[in-house]
Motif scaffolding. Structure first.
Motif, short mmCIF file in Angstrom:
data_model
loop_
_atom_site.label_atom_id
_atom_site.label_comp_id
_atom_site.label_asym_id
_atom_site.label_seq_id
_atom_site.Cartn_x
_atom_site.Cartn_y
_atom_site.Cartn_z
N THR B 92 -72.69 24.26 -11.56
CA THR B 92 -71.97 24.83 -10.02
C THR B 92 -71.10 26.08 -11.01
N THR B 93 -70.63 26.59 -9.62
CA THR B 93 -69.62 27.06 -10.36
C THR B 93 -68.47 26.56 -8.83
N ILE B 94 -67.11 26.40 -9.91
CA ILE B 94 -65.81 26.64 -8.61
C ILE B 94 -64.42 27.06 -8.95
N THR B 95 -64.32 27.53 -8.14
CA THR B 95 -62.47 27.51 -8.66
C THR B 95 -61.63 26.33 -8.71
N ILE B 96 -60.40 26.67 -9.15
CA ILE B 96 -59.96 25.74 -9.00
C ILE B 96 -58.20 26.50 -8.73
N THR B 97 -57.73 26.34 -7.49
CA THR B 97 -56.01 26.90 -7.60
C THR B 97 -54.83 26.11 -7.91
N LEU B 98 -54.31 26.22 -8.55
CA LEU B 98 -52.56 24.85 -8.83
C LEU B 98 -51.75 25.08 -8.25
N GLN B 99 -50.78 24.56 -7.69
CA GLN B 99 -50.36 24.52 -6.87
C GLN B 99 -48.75 24.28 -7.76
N PRO B 100 -47.96 25.48 -7.46
CA PRO B 100 -46.45 25.60 -8.38
C PRO B 100 -45.99 24.46 -8.39
N GLU B 101 -45.07 23.44 -9.36
CA GLU B 101 -44.06 22.56 -9.14
C GLU B 101 -43.39 22.77 -9.42
N GLU B 102 -42.11 22.18 -8.64
CA GLU B 102 -41.05 22.20 -8.50
C GLU B 102 -40.10 21.25 -9.86
N ILE B 103 -40.80 20.54 -9.99
CA ILE B 103 -39.97 19.31 -11.03
C ILE B 103 -41.08 20.02 -12.45
N VAL B 104 -40.41 19.80 -13.79
CA VAL B 104 -41.20 19.67 -14.88
C VAL B 104 -42.26 19.11 -14.92
N LEU B 105 -42.92 18.64 -14.82
CA LEU B 105 -44.16 17.84 -15.43
C LEU B 105 -43.28 16.73 -16.16
N GLN B 106 -43.79 15.63 -15.92
CA GLN B 106 -44.09 14.69 -16.76
C GLN B 106 -44.74 14.29 -17.64
N GLU B 107 -46.35 14.75 -17.52
CA GLU B 107 -46.90 15.10 -19.12
C GLU B 107 -47.40 16.68 -18.77
N VAL B 108 -47.54 16.80 -20.37
CA VAL B 108 -47.95 18.18 -20.41
C VAL B 108 -49.29 18.08 -21.21
N LEU B 109 -50.05 19.21 -21.71
CA LEU B 109 -51.61 18.81 -22.01
C LEU B 109 -51.11 20.61 -23.09
N VAL B 110 -52.29 19.88 -24.24
CA VAL B 110 -52.48 20.38 -25.03
C VAL B 110 -53.17 22.07 -24.14
N ALA B 111 -52.53 23.27 -24.70
CA ALA B 111 -52.85 24.86 -24.51
C ALA B 111 -54.09 24.84 -25.27
#
Lengths: 198, 801
Positions: B92-111
């Motif tokens: 399957t193919t899906i599109t995931i749309t992310l909403q902006p976060e007002e505060i800085v995320l607690q967890e950060v991930l590797v790019a």
């Protein structure tokens, strides 16, 4: 941003410094003791000038073939054969140059074997002790009383030409014995000389 | 006992339930609310370690999934973490749309900051799940499971990867983003990499690794560890594997986690121990073929959404024995060794490793960092590799204790690149690479150095353009490299020679990926690549471990035995032009891909038998590096069909025809055609277990009929006695022995995963060469002396927590 630039410059600096360090000294040559580049056979008759035949392979395992001189002996003559071995990777003044003594000193792990065309010699008779049970007149022995073969004696037969004379030096550490043969150990030397008798 | 019963019961009960194969994929794109793609977003399948970062176009592709429902967790800095449920019935193919976060995320991930595998390249990957089924094998042996990849073997423990018929210097290995630089010039020198480091192995079959420099004439092997974790929780893995053949054992462990109160930091430590004794054929022991391996790696890194850096250190250490009966000191010895039914010096099984053997250590230090600014990403990485290789031969007396060949190779690499997103569909990447390499003999071998000391300075610059549209993607790449060598070695008279020279040239690639009418995708890539001759190919001299022949470099004058200058020698760099096309299709029950390729290599360098040299120890066959033009034409195909729910059949074939075009002759050691078919039954995770599979695989390796003529050492010796030079009249290539007959191998494997509290336990049982077949493989250099390995039963337990 400042922090990441620090990291960046650190990585670049570390890389730069390490990349251009190092030294440019010439490599040192190795001592290469396992090489024989020159073999000299000297057939000395009683009261006359010796007859010498050499085999030379100055490039060792290099592409050039070993150069082998023919042996020319006189008919019905007694000869004493002495063998000299040299390592041409050393200067003639270097003690490592002459390997003969080393073989003599380590006589208990070395033995020469000889093979020749039938009818060349009246003593010893046969065709030698390479892959055969023939006799050779060894005139030297190691500390254990076993032959080495740096000195041997021979009596030629009648005139003949286009024959061959093969010399093998076997290294037989811990396995040299009364019963060890040319099939045991590893070859340090395996040279076949053309031979004729006038 | 109760545990065994429980496992047995689970095993059995799992057989009774309806099944599915795990061949589906979830593709998709991650965008912001305006629909712009988000590059480097992390897409993870909840409760597993599987996941990836989106590419510059915001796309991801999770493959090898079973039917079932999944929760995808998508994270990106400054955006709210999204969770999306996917019920997977078909790919399957899906599109995931992310909403902006007002505060800085607690967890950060590797790019994912270095995109190695482009959409338009022809590549095949072994993912974590497939790698798990192959744990305990060496890198080269693992890679053989990729269609089109084989190996040149030197006995049971040394596997050198071959892609589409080419190997050694013609394959680039990227170990954690760094060009692997070892003493790769010898056919019996395997890559110094612990496969346990990788959670993904990818083979790019195209020529030309535009970002990484010269040498990728046949393809690229990409070894990728998992991204560093970012959460505080400590996780890990423990693998225990035992093999019956060689009585081998492997222990490998991994621990990873984040750091409390230090957001963005992650770390990992990993280590592997392997030990094996003599391998056994069906009839006798292969004496002195054991090995020992001791590897570990540590890494740590810091990542926020727009910048990050990592430090990685790995240590690889191995001692490998080489079949004692393969040693010969002259052509006469070789003739005798080849005639024996059982190799000389065959003794009872032992773990002891004596001569000949290799002792190899490889250290890698890597520092890398990246900054993302607006639509630009800057990456920089530095790598230091220290490779130490010692080879011990059967020598006289106390010389045996001295390595006959010993080198230290230091390699520094520095890479910097700038990726920019010019528009939604257009990306550009520009970069530079630098490398300084020092190879020094370790004094005291008391042998003529086989290869000279050298230093090489290499520099390159590249430029890549990528256009990614919905239906079609293109990319174009161009690079220039220059390599300068300073060489100091010893000739056959043990006299020092010194020289220097340089080579420079251009690499170019163009690729396209098209979505044809469903379900077909087509990828086509044309690449040119080049490499300067390697120092070993130019200056080798002497006998090489168990090679039973003397090797001479291209720059060795056969008449004078002196070393020649590069200038005026007529020696050219190797150039390859490779065209690879892949057609993929994926439907509900059918999946497959067919890859066709042609690789034409100009000035192909190979060891050509040239004649006999008579040395003090008797006559020796000698080989000289020679240049010709060679072509490689081949086809890799694999198809998977789901017969019934859970049951699938997977036939595959890999065909290759290689030719010495300049001489209209065949090349030696080219893998023969091979065919295989697997029957697999797989069960998706269910009550009480996390999955079960059982698989039967039958392989047929055909006889290599396109092999050069045979000239046995006996014929050589006989001709010599009669004063005939066999090679003066007939300059064609030859082999000492005819290609062995084709053979069949049957393999079986089965595995079960069970949950234990919050951890997972995997049990695996497998058998190689189940029928205990007697065979010899054409590309195994041991085939002159002995049969290949007999049956091996392997048992493995893997705990993930």
């Amino acid at each position: 941003m400042k922090f990441s630039f620090k990291v960046f410059s650190l990585v670049l600096l570390a890389g730069g410094v390490l990349m251009f360090s190092g030294c440019d000294k010439d490599p040192e040559p190795e001592n290469i003791p396992e090489m024989i580049t020159r073999v000299v056979l000297t057939f000395t008759p009683a009261g006359a000038a010796p007859i010498v035949a050499e085999a030379n392979d100055p490039d060792g395992d290099g592409p050039q073939d070993i150069e082998i001189e023919p042996i020319v002996l006189n008919a019905n003559t007694d000869y004493t054969l002495t063998i000299q071995l040299y390592n041409g990777l050393y200067e003639p003044t270097d003690p490592e140059y002459n390997i003969t003594e080393e073989v003599e000193e380590e006589g208990d792990e070395h033995q020469f074997f000889f093979g020749w065309s039938a009818g060349l010699f009246t003593s010893p008779t046969g065709t030698g002790n390479i892959g055969a049970a023939g006799t050779v007149n060894y005139a030297d022995e190691d500390a254990g009383g076993l032959p080495i073969g740096l000195t041997t004696t021979w009596t030629t037969g009648t005139a003949t030409s286009d024959k061959s004379f093969r010399v093998i030096l076997k290294h037989q550490p811990d396995i040299k014995s009364v019963t060890s043969t040319s099939a045991d150990g590893e070859s340090d030397l395996d040279v076949t000389f053309p031979i004729s008798i006038n | 006992m109760r545990v065994l019963l429980l496992i047995g019961f689970l095993w059995f009960s799992s057989l009774l339930q309806a099944q599915d194969t795990c061949t589906y994929s979830i593709q998709g794109i991650v965008t912001d609310e305006s629909g712009s793609p988000l590059a480097g977003a992390s897409v993870l399948i909840a409760n597993t370690r599987q996941g990836e970062a989106t590419d510059l176009a915001g796309r991801f592709n999770l493959t090898q999934l079973c039917k079932g429902s999944y929760t995808l967790t998508v994270q990106y800095l400054s955006y709210k973490t999204a969770e999306q449920k996917v019920v997977l019935e078909a790919s399957t193919t899906i599109t995931i749309t992310l909403q902006p976060e007002e505060i800085v995320l607690q967890e950060v991930l590797v790019a994912g900051h270095t995109e190695v595998v482009s959409r338009t390249s022809n590549s095949i990957s072994l993912h974590a799940r497939e790698l798990n089924e192959l744990k305990g094998k060496s890198l080269g042996e693992t890679l053989q499971n990729i269609n089109g990849v084989n190996s040149i073997q030197s006995g049971p423990a040394i596997f050198k990867p071959v892609i589409h018929g080419v190997h050694s210097q013609r394959i680039l290995i990227l170990n954690n983003g760094i060009r692997q630089e070892g003493q790769q010039w010898g056919a019996e020198h395997a890559p110094e990499i612990d496969p346990f480091v990788a959670n993904n192995l990818t083979v790019i079959k195209d020529a030309g690794a535009i970002k990484y420099g010269t040498d990728a004439l046949g393809g690229v092997i990409v070894v990728t560890p998992a991204e560093l974790p970012m959460d505080e929780k400590i996780g890990g893995e423990l693998h225990l594997i035992g093999n019956s053949n060689g009585r081998a054992g492997t222990v490998s462990g991994l621990l990873e986690g984040g750091i409390k109160n230090l957001k963005g930091w992650g770390w990992r430590v990993q280590g592997t121990l392997r030990k094996a004794g003599d391998t056994q054929t069906p009839d006798y022991v292969l004496s002195n073929t054991g090995f020992r391996e001791r590897n570990y790696s540590v890494s740590a890194g810091y990542h926020t959404g727009n910048k990050g850096f990592e430090v990685f250190y790995s240590h690889f250490n191995t001692t490998i024995g080489i079949l004692r009966g393969s040693v010969s000191s002259s052509s006469e010895d070789l003739a005798l060794a080849m005639k024996r039914d059982v190799p000389q010096y065959t003794t009872d099984f032992t773990y002891r490793i004596s001569e000949p053997r290799q002792e190899v250590t490889h250290n890698l230090v890597k520092l890398n960092g990246h900054i993302r600014k607006d639509k630009n990403v800057f990456n920089v990485q530095y790598g230091l590799q220290i490779n130490n290789r010692k080879e011990f031969d059967v020598r006289r007396g106390t010389l045996t204790e001295k390595a006959a060949l010993a080198y230290n190779l230091f390699t520094h690499t520095l890479d910097a690149e700038w990726e920019s997103t010019l528009s939604d569909t257009h990306n550009r990447c520009i970069g530079i690479n630098g490398m300084v390499q020092d190879n020094n003999k370790i004094d005291g071998t008391q042998t003529l150095p086989f290869i000279p000391n050298f230093r090489n300075y290499s520099g390159g610059i590249f430029w890549i353009e990528k256009i990614n549209r919905t239906k079609i993607s293109y990319d174009f790449g161009l690079r220039y490299d220059y390599r300068y060598y300073q060489v100091a070695g010893f000739n056959f008279q043990n006299r020092l020679y010194k020289t220097q020279f340089g080579f420079g040239n251009v690499t170019a690639t163009a690729g396209v990926n098209m979505k044809l009418s469903a379900p077909f995708t087509f990828t086509s890539n044309v690449g040119s690549a080049w490499r300067p001759p390697n120092v070993a190919e130019l200056y080798s001299l002497g006998t090489h471990q168990s090679a039973a022949a003397i090797e001479y470099g291209l720059l060795l004058n056969e008449i004078t035995s002196q070393v020649m200058e590069m200038k005026g020698s007529g020696i050219k760099a190797e150039h390859a032009l490779k065209w690879v096309n892949t057609l993929k299709f994926a439907e509900k029950r059918w999946q497959g891909e067919v890859t066709g390729y042609v690789n034409y290599i100009f000035n192909y360098i190979y060891l050509k038998p040239r004649g006999i040299t008579e040395a003090g120890r008797g006559p020796f066959a000698y080989f000289r590096y020679t240049q010709t033009d060679a072509s490689f034409l081949g086809l890799d195909a694999s198809i998977q069909y789901e017969i019934a729910s859970g049951f699938s059949i997977r036939p595959g074939a890999s065909l290759l025809r290689a030719k010495d075009e300049a001489q209209n002759d065949y090349l030696i050691f080219i893998p023969s055609n091979r065919y295989d078919v697997s029957f697999r039954y797989e069960k998706k995770p269910g009550r009480g277990h996390h999955g079960f599979f059982t698989q039967l695989r039958v392989k047929h390796i055909a006889k290599q009929t396109r092999a050069p003529r045979v000239v046995s050492p006996e014929e050589i010796l006989q001709a010599r006695q009669q004063g005939v030079d066999l090679f003066e009249q007939d300059a064609r290539n030859f082999d000492f022995m005819a290609a062995p007959e084709g053979y069949w191998l049957v393999g079986f494997s089965t595995g079960l995963s069970v949950p234990v509290k919050r951890s997972k336990l995997d049990f695996r049982l497998s058998a190689d060469n189940l029928a205990n077949a007697r065979y010899r493989e054409y590309t195994n250099r041991m085939r002159y002396f002995a049969n290949d390995a007999g049956r091996n039963i392997s048992v493995g337990v893997n705990l993930s927590f």
